[in-house]
Scaffold this active site. Sequence first.
Site, mmCIF file in Angstrom:
data_model
loop_
_atom_site.group_PDB
_atom_site.id
_atom_site.type_symbol
_atom_site.label_atom_id
_atom_site.label_comp_id
_atom_site.label_asym_id
_atom_site.label_seq_id
_atom_site.Cartn_x
_atom_site.Cartn_y
_atom_site.Cartn_z
ATOM 1 N N ASP A 324 0.691 -1.372 0.233
ATOM 2 C CA ASP A 324 0.077 0.181 0.147
ATOM 3 C C ASP A 324 0.708 1.189 0.131
ATOM 4 O O ASP A 324 0.362 2.368 -0.233
ATOM 5 C CB ASP A 324 -0.808 0.200 1.370
ATOM 6 C CG ASP A 324 -1.803 -1.059 1.215
ATOM 7 O OD1 ASP A 324 -2.162 -1.516 0.046
ATOM 8 O OD2 ASP A 324 -2.379 -1.587 2.153
ATOM 9 N N LYS A 351 -5.377 -3.101 -7.388
ATOM 10 C CA LYS A 351 -5.900 -2.468 -6.112
ATOM 11 C C LYS A 351 -7.069 -1.360 -6.490
ATOM 12 O O LYS A 351 -7.678 -1.720 -7.625
ATOM 13 C CB LYS A 351 -4.700 -1.666 -5.562
ATOM 14 C CG LYS A 351 -3.506 -2.582 -5.152
ATOM 15 C CD LYS A 351 -4.053 -3.318 -3.784
ATOM 16 C CE LYS A 351 -2.983 -4.554 -3.436
ATOM 17 N NZ LYS A 351 -3.580 -5.140 -2.290
HETATM 18 C C1 S3P Z 1 -5.055 -5.590 3.379
HETATM 19 C C2 S3P Z 1 -4.206 -6.523 2.514
HETATM 20 C C3 S3P Z 1 -3.574 -5.917 1.459
HETATM 21 C C4 S3P Z 1 -3.803 -4.552 1.206
HETATM 22 C C5 S3P Z 1 -4.981 -3.881 1.613
HETATM 23 C C6 S3P Z 1 -5.309 -4.286 3.284
HETATM 24 C C7 S3P Z 1 -5.449 -6.238 4.521
HETATM 25 O O1 S3P Z 1 -4.121 -6.625 0.185
HETATM 26 O O2 S3P Z 1 -3.320 -4.005 0.124
HETATM 27 O O3 S3P Z 1 -4.996 -2.571 1.438
HETATM 28 O O4 S3P Z 1 -6.097 -5.528 5.301
HETATM 29 O O5 S3P Z 1 -5.637 -7.435 4.713
HETATM 30 P P1 S3P Z 1 -3.906 -8.035 -0.054
HETATM 31 O O6 S3P Z 1 -4.032 -8.793 0.874
HETATM 32 O O7 S3P Z 1 -5.004 -8.168 -1.251
HETATM 33 O O8 S3P Z 1 -2.654 -7.947 -0.697
#
Ligand code: S3P
Length: 440
Positions: A324, A351
């Site tokens: 992020d 994303k």
């Molecule tokens: C998150 C995991 C990440 C991140 C998202 C929040 C979470 O995504 O990019 O903003 O809270 O588990 P991914 O698990 O799909 O990589």
Amino acid sequence: MSSSNLLNIRPTGPFSADLTVPGDKSISHRAVIIAGLANGPCRIRNYLPSEDCLNTLRAMERLGVSCEYAETNQDGPMEVMVHGTSMGLSSPSSTIDCGNSGTGMRLLAGILAGQKFESTLTGDDSLCSRPMGRIIKPLERMGAQLEARGKTEGCAPLVFQGRALNSIHYIMPVASAQVKSAVLLAGLFAQGRTTVEQPSETRDHTERMLSDFGIQLGFEGNKISIEGGQIPEATNLDVPGDISSAAFWLVAAAAREKSRVKIRKVGLNPTRTAVLNVLLRMGAKIKETATSGGEGEPTGDLEVHGSELHGTDISGKEIPNLIDEIPILAVAGALARGTMTIRDAGELRVKESDRIRTVVDNLQAMGANVTEHDDGMTIEGGANLHGASLDCFGDHRIAMAFSIAGLFAEGETVILNTECIATSYPGFEEDLRKAGGIRP
Ligand code: S3P
């Protein structure tokens, strides 16, 4: 956000600020979901009153969880008393809207798959074009009956019939904390022991929080197991500040000599602090003071003093732990001397926007020298950035990353359609004013 939904950013000199950033988004989602399943009332302090987390809070209310808002600010509740249902959710009367939040939708899918009732999850256009096959596959293997009814294959709305689940051993093809969490939460409702195996480490807030709620988990290398049928024991939680929100200020201060920023009570979970390692590699001066550790979420203060940054390579296993923060790190790369390369980050394309495209487009619009790759980008730092009128493509992190870039650009930078910032960082505009980036 500003009523006109745009931000006019002016270049600033060195700044000095003491900030606390709002509560962690990932932890806030998990807190209200797991507390809603617990066997009694749970007080959540410093809940993030952002659109994404409010949608998850409303979703849990729609599923029969009663919540009292003990303290609210202009954005929404910051202290919530969640009355857990002892795993006894009830049927929602209509579709649940997750707004812009992939985390909200994927984690809720994990708990809805194993209910006795039907339910539907939907979201905004961006969320309804993001891949849900990654959670549908393991949930179906657990016996879930769900259908993706989106315009694009494998996309939301997701319709759940509600079925008894069986346990599985799931080897995740993508390093995703959301997928891991969806399977673990579904595993709580399944019969037997569910195991997820991640290709590399991802944020571990779900595991930490389930443990805080007395749930027994098994850990072996990259494998995490959960026995179905356990009921979370009610507890109270303090949500630390979000390091992903802090990252904007860390870069703003690190990239300008004589700047200083102190950010208090930030989450310093090691699965989230790769952004600090990258900034240190770039030559940033960062002081970290732990204020709490041990069980739960490590928290502390961060102080950054500006210096001259230089480029670095970001790739491989580091990527999931700073996914992020890549938009703002790319801005840091443009402000640094030398080359920054970002590879193995193809996940950025799915994303809230295609963050490889949107970062490259906006950096180029400001005069940076950047080349796009399928899985990342190469930035030749040091070009003089100039102000531009920039779209943020409905993506909060793009809006904030380029607001910070505007502080370093010649002339005025206009960020359009900034209402999306409220999905994760209400108060960003106010903090930007404190840093001198917009007129008081
Ligand atoms: C998150 C995991 C990440 C991140 C998202 C929040 C979470 O995504 O990019 O903003 O809270 O588990 P991914 O698990 O799909 O990589």
